[in-house]
Design an enzyme around this catalytic site. Structure first.
Site: not given
Length: 425
Positions: A144, A239, A267
């Site tokens: 994702y 990613d 994050k």
């Protein structure tokens, strides 16, 4: 535990917010029941609106690597807020955090800050297409990369929780430019390149998957992707929204010794505030506006609050590299304890890398999306609710990794293991 206040709040929320939540996985659809509403958090603990306290293994899906309400970050945000929350102009702090990030991460010269991991990955793909002058990308089933249209093709995480492999609203034209590969299967990627000669701009991957549970790469897999991309003049995009600054100060590139062409962050880099970034060598980043023709912009990109939080977070990590050893040791301790109390009770396997860990209720190893789906079963739902009722909060989906924080004590870990021992399957 009682959740009367949370239940009432959820009823009210559903009247004005679709599904009662602002991100689907929070709705507990994957595990059943009513989501709990958090009131505050400190260190390794969450407290909900009913006064219940939980040991937290979500940690805002990764960024709270030093614990909730980490004082230097909180103080930096408070002081910066007093001077204004957003200007829409350059600030000195943007350069300072950029210099720090570039110094910590291998193989990058320049970095562009955005507002989320989704935005970072979306922008990285646009940059890769502009740089290579090709249209197609390769992504992996179960990975994702945010909710940009190009990525909502067999995505993991929330989409898997809801059993929806593709989202309505994604056009066929967009979907045809996204090629699907199987995680940990380099031959599958080679076949895609062979069938789409000189058409693939980039391969994007979570170097350690976290959106189908924690799934590390097999030995040689990332090396093979690097070779395939180099041979075909395509870009390799890591990613690292989850892994960046969490697995090591240099992220997965440092851990595995693999040079990615573009790296996406989120994050941890924001210390808990909304922020993302993408970075690369100068020759690639120079294609980005205003230097080059590939356009990307954002009014709140590099806003002073996110930059203040991120700078304090990265500075703390850079000044205390032993944190990665401590997190590794704590996660290994937790894994050992879980294995001891679950052995013989139920089929399970555990995947772990650094401070990311997942418990899969499956007999066979979990190494890709198909094997991860086998572990989405009633065992997990029982496991989740039992832990919640014993004061341990893990992600309400079998497709999400657990994240450990340095604020966790060994007493917290022992309490977690004790709670797991009490689960009745």
């Amino acid at each position: 535990m009682e959740y009367k206040r949370s239940s009432a709040l959820f009823v009210e929320a559903q009247k004005v917010i679709p599904g009662g939540v602002n991100s689907p996985v929070r709705a507990f659809k994957g595990v059943g029941g009513t989501p709990i509403f958090i009131k505050e958090a400190k260190g390794a603990y969450l407290s909900d609106e009913d006064g219940n306290q939980f040991i937290d293994y979500i940690n805002s899906w990764g960024p709270m690597i030093l614990g909730h309400a980490y004082e230097p970050v909180v103080n930096a945000v408070i002081e910066k807020t007093k001077k204004g929350t957003s200007f829409g102009t350059p600030t000195a702090l943007e350069t300072e955090i950029a210099q720090l990030a570039v110094s910590m991460v291998p193989n990058i010269d320049m970095i562009r800050f955005v507002n989320s991991g989704t935005e970072a990955c979306m922008s990285a793909i646009r940059l890769a297409r502009g740089y290579t002058k090709r249209d197609k990308i390769v992504k992996f089933s179960g990975c994702y990369h945010g909710h940009s249209d190009s990525f909502l093709i067999a995505a993991g995480s929330g989409l898997s929780t809801f059993g929806v492999p593709n989202s309505p609203g994604v056009t066929q034209g967009t979907a045809k430019d996204t090629l699907l590969a199987q995680y940990n299967d380099a031959d599958n990627v080679r076949d895609l390149f062979e069938a789409n000669k000189d058409e693939i701009a980039a391969v994007i991957i979570e170097p350690v998957a976290g959106n189908m549970g924690c799934i590390p790469p097999k030995d040689g897999f990332l090396e093979a992707l690097r070779q395939i991309c180099t041979e075909n003049k395509a870009l390799l995009i890591f990613d690292e929204v989850m892994t960046g600054f969490r697995l090591a100060k240099g992220g997965a590139q440092e851990v595995f010794g693999i040079k990615a062409d573009i790296v996406c962050f989120g994050k941890v880099i924001g210390g808990g505030l909304p922020v993302g970034a993408f970075a690369a060598r100068e020759e690639i980043m120079s294609h980005l506006a205003p230097l080059g023709p590939v356009y990307q912009a954002g009014t709140l990109s590099g806003n002073p609050l996110a930059m203040a939080a991120g700078y304090e977070m990265l500075k703390a990590l850079n000044n205390d590299l032993e944190i990665y050893t401590r997190l590794e040791e704590k996660t290994a301790y937790l894994e050992k304890g879980i294995k001891e109390v679950l052995k013989g009770k139920v089929p399970f396997t555990i995947n772990r890398l650094g401070s990311m860990i997942s418990v899969f209720f499956a007999e066979n190893p979990v190494y890709d999306f198909e094997t991860a789906k086998a572990a989405d079963n009633p065992y997990f739902k029982t496991f989740f609710h039992s832990l919640l009722n014993h004061g341990v909060y893990i992600a309400p989906s079998s497709y999400e990794t657990w994240f450990l924080t340095d604020a966790l004590t060994y007493e917290d870990l022992d309490k977690t293991i004790e709670a797991i021992a009490k689960v009745e399957f």
